[in-house]
Design an enzyme around this catalytic site. Structure first.
Site, PDB file in Angstrom:
ATOM      1  N   LYS A 146      17.633  19.463  95.032  1.00  0.00           N
ATOM      2  CA  LYS A 146      17.149  19.478  96.419  1.00  0.00           C
ATOM      3  C   LYS A 146      18.063  18.609  97.276  1.00  0.00           C
ATOM      4  O   LYS A 146      18.492  17.535  96.832  1.00  0.00           O
ATOM      5  CB  LYS A 146      15.710  18.954  96.448  1.00  0.00           C
ATOM      6  CG  LYS A 146      15.058  19.004  97.828  1.00  0.00           C
ATOM      7  CD  LYS A 146      13.601  18.547  97.752  1.00  0.00           C
ATOM      8  CE  LYS A 146      12.886  18.631  99.083  1.00  0.00           C
ATOM      9  NZ  LYS A 146      11.472  18.210  99.001  1.00  0.00           N
ATOM     10  N   SER A 173       8.090  21.471 100.721  1.00  0.00           N
ATOM     11  CA  SER A 173       9.409  21.436 101.309  1.00  0.00           C
ATOM     12  C   SER A 173      10.538  21.769 100.340  1.00  0.00           C
ATOM     13  O   SER A 173      11.649  22.069 100.764  1.00  0.00           O
ATOM     14  CB  SER A 173       9.650  20.061 101.911  1.00  0.00           C
ATOM     15  OG  SER A 173       9.640  19.064 100.895  1.00  0.00           O
ATOM     16  N   SER A 179       5.119  19.025  97.745  1.00  0.00           N
ATOM     17  CA  SER A 179       6.359  19.789  97.932  1.00  0.00           C
ATOM     18  C   SER A 179       7.033  20.298  96.674  1.00  0.00           C
ATOM     19  O   SER A 179       8.017  21.036  96.770  1.00  0.00           O
ATOM     20  CB  SER A 179       7.363  18.968  98.727  1.00  0.00           C
ATOM     21  OG  SER A 179       7.028  19.038 100.082  1.00  0.00           O
TER      22      SER A 179
END
Ligand code: GLN
Length: 482
Positions: free
Chosen positions: A82, A157, A181
């Protein structure tokens, strides 16, 4: 060798170490997939094919010399990361314009650990700006699409990381979870995602959002793959003062074990209005399967979990507003060229550099922390947080794990919730409590809707109960034929 992109991590690793396939060939297969489909999915923000192949060669060399061996947890296995986890020399944007050209001078501890274990780092995955969001539509660059239905969001997210695994672009990826997330996008993309106990995985090099809530965690196609990645990234880190000193554990050791006698708590008020009926019946079906395996299902009460969303949306923005003060045009990344003095430089940099949602959080955060409101909001939220945690601890005197839905709805359409932030916030109704209490949470696929959209089941457990939780997920997987 066929189907390289579908192999379980254990099988792929053994093929690499037996020289049946080289790391370079593995890299090629995944890069080819990415080439074919990422222009549609947009899981990656940064990916340098040449560099990946170079690194693959280096790993092959180390295998030749014995420096990467059976002892290396991830020998030759690709992992995507990420983009709020810093990578030395590789752009790390946090999905934000303000860090659009930021090249970190150091690696996050998890990245160090991955390299130590022989992993092949693939690239950086798209995310909501500074991990604020539930759909990856808050990325300043582009939204990611759900690989199972490209009209729909992958969740957020960590939507890029979840979509990358679901698309077969990588067997493993890392996300971060402040309020859901990892688990919410795992549920939306039909993969497994784990938010570890607070302190189990180092946060050093994770760009801070809500420091008392943030945790890095693994995505994979199965409980076993997730357990393998957790083995690689967990462990004490002196550079993170909240890092746990617990002895290291092998999270694969207890997989596929008998779950007879396990006590599973369910919270009846999670199954009332607001929960999609197809999700409700899938989750209940999974509970029946667990009962069939000898688990007992016990009703529990988490009275303060009704306030989890409100509490989270005071604490997380408060911490975010303080953490994001460092992005001022001086120290990192973007600086507005439009300024006449220091103050207008700060103002214009932040006005132009941050997106809508980030600004909204900074406004809420500074409001709840300001003198006169601090006691009424931030201090009060801290007290309620403690009550939420006590609820969980009390529940875990009666049950070993808690099971329920990961999300109230299946993946929604792009644009469906962008104009209504409160609706978007409700996507996390079942997940934020875990972060407030610091306990681990996992989402595992437990079925599909009538239109074929994935449904996730969430397991929550006491602090440091990851091994048992992964076992439960692994048994459920085989029973459901996943
Ligand atoms: N969706 C939640 C939020 O917007 C959770 C985000 C996260 O876990 N990083 O804050």
């Amino acid at each position: 060798m066929k189907n390289i992109c579908e192999l379980p991590v254990r099988t792929l690793k053994s093929a690499i170490l037996k020289r049946e396939i080289s790391t370079r060939e593995v890299a090629h297969s995944f890069l080819e997939r990415i080439e074919e489909r990422d222009s549609e999915i947009h899981a990656f923000l940064t990916l340098d094919h040449e560099q990946v192949l170079d690194n693959a060669d280096k790993i092959d060399n180390q295998i030749e010399k014995g420096a990467v061996s059976d002892k290396s947890i991830l020998a030759g296995i690709p992992v995507a990361i990420k983009d709020n986890i810093v990578t030395r020399g590789t752009r790390t944007t946090c999905g934000s314009k303000i860090l659009g050209n930021y090249i970190p001078p150091y690696d996050a501890t998890v990245v160090d650990f991955l390299q130590r274990e022989g992993a092949l780092i693939l690239g950086k995955c798209n995310c909501d700006e500074f991990a604020m969001g539930s759909s990856t539509e808050n990325s300043a660059f582009f939204p990611t699409r759900n690989p199972l239905d490209t009209e729909r969001v992958p969740g957020g997210s960590s939507g890029g990381s979840a979509a990358a695994v679901a698309s077969g672009f990588t067997p493993l990826s890392l996300g971060s979870d402040t309020g859901g997330s990892i688990r919410q996008p795992a549920a939306f993309c039909g993969v497994t995602g784990l938010k570890p106990t607070y302190g189990l995985v180092s946060r050093y090099g994770l760009v801070a959002f809500g420091s008392s809530l943030d945790q890095i965690g693994p995505f994979g196609r199965s409980a076993e793959d997730v357990a393998i990645l957790l083995n690689a990234i967990s462990g004490h880190d002196p550079r993170d003062s909240t890092s746990s000193h617990r002895p290291e554990e092998d999270y694969t050791a207890r997989l596929q074990r008998d779950i007879k006698g396990t006590r599973i708590g369910i919270c009846p008020n999670w199954f009332t209005s607001g929960l999609d009926p197809e999700i409700s019946s899938s989750v209940k079906h999974a509970m029946e399967i667990l009962e069939g395996q000898g688990c007992s299902v016990i009703e529990i009460d988490l009275p303060y979990s009704d306030y989890a969303i409100e509490t989270y949306y005071i604490i997380a923005p408060a911490e975010a507003s303080s953490n994001l003060a460092r992005f001022d045009g001086v120290k990192y990344g973007f600086r507005s060229s439009d300024h006449t003095d220091l103050e207008s430089m700060y103002r214009n940099t932040r006005t132009q550099g941050f997106g809508e949602e980030v600004k909204r959080r900074i406004m809420i955060g500074t409001y709840v922390l300001s003198s006169g409101y601090y006691d009424a909001y931030f201090l009060k939220a801290g007290k309620v947080r403690n009550l939420i945690k006590q609820d969980y601890l009390k529940a875990f005197e009666k049950v070993d794990f808690i099971a329920g839905p990961t999300t109230p709805t299946p993946p929604f359409k792009l644009g469906e919730k962008t104009t209504n932030p409160l609706e978007m916030y409700l996507s996390d109704i079942y997940t934020v409590g875990t972060n407030l209490a610091g306990i681990p949470g996992l989402s595992t696929p437990c079925g599909k809707t009538s239109t074929g959209l994935p449904i996730g089941l969430q397991l929550q457990g006491p602090h440091f109960s990851e091994a048992g939780m992964l076992n439960l997920a692994s048994v459920l997987e085989s029973e459901l034929g996943n």
